[in-house]
Design a protein around this motif. Structure first.
Motif, short mmCIF file in Angstrom:
data_model
loop_
_atom_site.label_atom_id
_atom_site.label_comp_id
_atom_site.label_asym_id
_atom_site.label_seq_id
_atom_site.Cartn_x
_atom_site.Cartn_y
_atom_site.Cartn_z
N ASP A 105 -40.97 -30.85 -15.52
CA ASP A 105 -41.31 -29.45 -15.27
C ASP A 105 -40.45 -28.84 -14.18
O ASP A 105 -40.26 -27.64 -14.11
N THR A 106 -39.90 -29.69 -13.31
CA THR A 106 -39.06 -29.22 -12.21
C THR A 106 -37.64 -28.94 -12.66
O THR A 106 -36.99 -28.05 -12.15
N VAL A 107 -37.14 -29.70 -13.63
CA VAL A 107 -35.72 -29.60 -14.00
C VAL A 107 -35.45 -28.92 -15.34
O VAL A 107 -34.31 -28.58 -15.62
N LEU A 108 -36.49 -28.72 -16.13
CA LEU A 108 -36.29 -28.10 -17.45
C LEU A 108 -37.01 -26.77 -17.55
O LEU A 108 -38.09 -26.58 -16.97
N ASP A 109 -36.44 -25.86 -18.32
CA ASP A 109 -37.15 -24.63 -18.66
C ASP A 109 -38.43 -25.02 -19.39
O ASP A 109 -38.48 -26.05 -20.08
N ARG A 110 -39.42 -24.20 -19.23
CA ARG A 110 -40.75 -24.49 -19.79
C ARG A 110 -40.70 -24.86 -21.28
O ARG A 110 -41.41 -25.75 -21.73
N ALA A 111 -39.85 -24.20 -22.04
CA ALA A 111 -39.77 -24.45 -23.48
C ALA A 111 -39.29 -25.85 -23.82
O ALA A 111 -39.52 -26.34 -24.92
N TRP A 112 -38.65 -26.52 -22.88
CA TRP A 112 -38.08 -27.84 -23.13
C TRP A 112 -38.86 -28.98 -22.49
O TRP A 112 -38.62 -30.15 -22.79
N ALA A 113 -39.79 -28.69 -21.61
CA ALA A 113 -40.46 -29.72 -20.81
C ALA A 113 -41.26 -30.72 -21.63
O ALA A 113 -41.43 -31.86 -21.22
N ASP A 114 -41.72 -30.33 -22.81
CA ASP A 114 -42.53 -31.25 -23.62
C ASP A 114 -41.77 -31.84 -24.80
O ASP A 114 -42.36 -32.50 -25.66
N LYS A 115 -40.47 -31.63 -24.84
CA LYS A 115 -39.65 -32.13 -25.94
C LYS A 115 -39.27 -33.60 -25.70
O LYS A 115 -39.18 -34.05 -24.56
N PRO A 116 -39.02 -34.34 -26.77
CA PRO A 116 -38.54 -35.73 -26.60
C PRO A 116 -37.19 -35.75 -25.89
O PRO A 116 -36.39 -34.81 -26.00
N LEU A 117 -36.93 -36.83 -25.17
CA LEU A 117 -35.70 -36.94 -24.39
C LEU A 117 -34.45 -36.74 -25.25
O LEU A 117 -33.52 -36.05 -24.84
N ALA A 118 -34.42 -37.32 -26.43
CA ALA A 118 -33.25 -37.17 -27.30
C ALA A 118 -32.98 -35.70 -27.61
O ALA A 118 -31.83 -35.26 -27.65
N GLU A 119 -34.04 -34.94 -27.80
CA GLU A 119 -33.89 -33.51 -28.09
C GLU A 119 -33.40 -32.75 -26.86
O GLU A 119 -32.55 -31.86 -26.97
N VAL A 120 -33.89 -33.13 -25.68
CA VAL A 120 -33.45 -32.49 -24.45
C VAL A 120 -31.97 -32.77 -24.20
O VAL A 120 -31.22 -31.88 -23.82
N LEU A 121 -31.55 -34.00 -24.41
CA LEU A 121 -30.14 -34.35 -24.19
C LEU A 121 -29.22 -33.61 -25.15
O LEU A 121 -28.08 -33.29 -24.80
N ALA A 122 -29.70 -33.30 -26.34
CA ALA A 122 -28.90 -32.57 -27.33
C ALA A 122 -29.01 -31.05 -27.14
O ALA A 122 -28.29 -30.29 -27.79
N ALA A 123 -29.89 -30.63 -26.23
CA ALA A 123 -30.13 -29.20 -26.00
C ALA A 123 -28.96 -28.56 -25.28
O ALA A 123 -28.19 -29.23 -24.58
N PRO A 124 -28.85 -27.24 -25.40
CA PRO A 124 -27.83 -26.53 -24.62
C PRO A 124 -28.13 -26.68 -23.12
O PRO A 124 -29.30 -26.86 -22.74
N VAL A 125 -27.11 -26.58 -22.30
CA VAL A 125 -27.30 -26.74 -20.86
C VAL A 125 -28.27 -25.72 -20.29
O VAL A 125 -28.87 -25.95 -19.23
N SER A 126 -28.47 -24.62 -20.98
CA SER A 126 -29.42 -23.62 -20.52
C SER A 126 -30.87 -24.12 -20.59
O SER A 126 -31.78 -23.46 -20.09
N ALA A 127 -31.10 -25.30 -21.17
CA ALA A 127 -32.43 -25.91 -21.14
C ALA A 127 -32.78 -26.37 -19.73
O ALA A 127 -33.96 -26.56 -19.42
N LEU A 128 -31.78 -26.52 -18.88
CA LEU A 128 -32.01 -26.89 -17.49
C LEU A 128 -32.47 -25.68 -16.71
O LEU A 128 -31.90 -24.59 -16.84
N LYS A 129 -33.50 -25.86 -15.92
CA LYS A 129 -34.04 -24.75 -15.12
C LYS A 129 -32.95 -24.20 -14.20
O LYS A 129 -32.27 -24.96 -13.51
#
Length: 72
Positions: A7-31
């Motif tokens: 919750d501290t490092v990811l935008d709210r929309a990404w905080a509950d996603k699986p790690l593999a999905e977060v790693l494949a996400a655009p860098v804008s997924a980072l808070k």
């Protein structure tokens, strides 16, 4: 083992996603990283995903230098 509060490092929309999905996400997924920041990272370094940012040699170099500073 590394522990991180997603919750501290990811935008709210990404905080509950699986790690593999977060790693494949655009860098804008980072808070705090905007879509425009993501565009600039792509232009400057060819980085489009969170995983690519983590592997960017300049990021790794900066982390190594910071680790040396804390090793005093």
């Amino acid at each position: 083992m590394v522990s991180i509060d997603l919750d501290t490092v990811l935008d709210r929309a990404w905080a509950d996603k699986p790690l593999a999905e977060v790693l494949a996400a655009p860098v804008s997924a980072l808070k705090g990283v905007s879509d425009r920041d993501g565009e600039l990272l792509k232009e400057a370094f060819g980085v489009t995903t969170v995983a690519e940012l983590a592997e960017l040699k300049y990021v790794r170099w900066a982390q190594a230098l910071a680790a040396l500073d804390t090793a005093k």
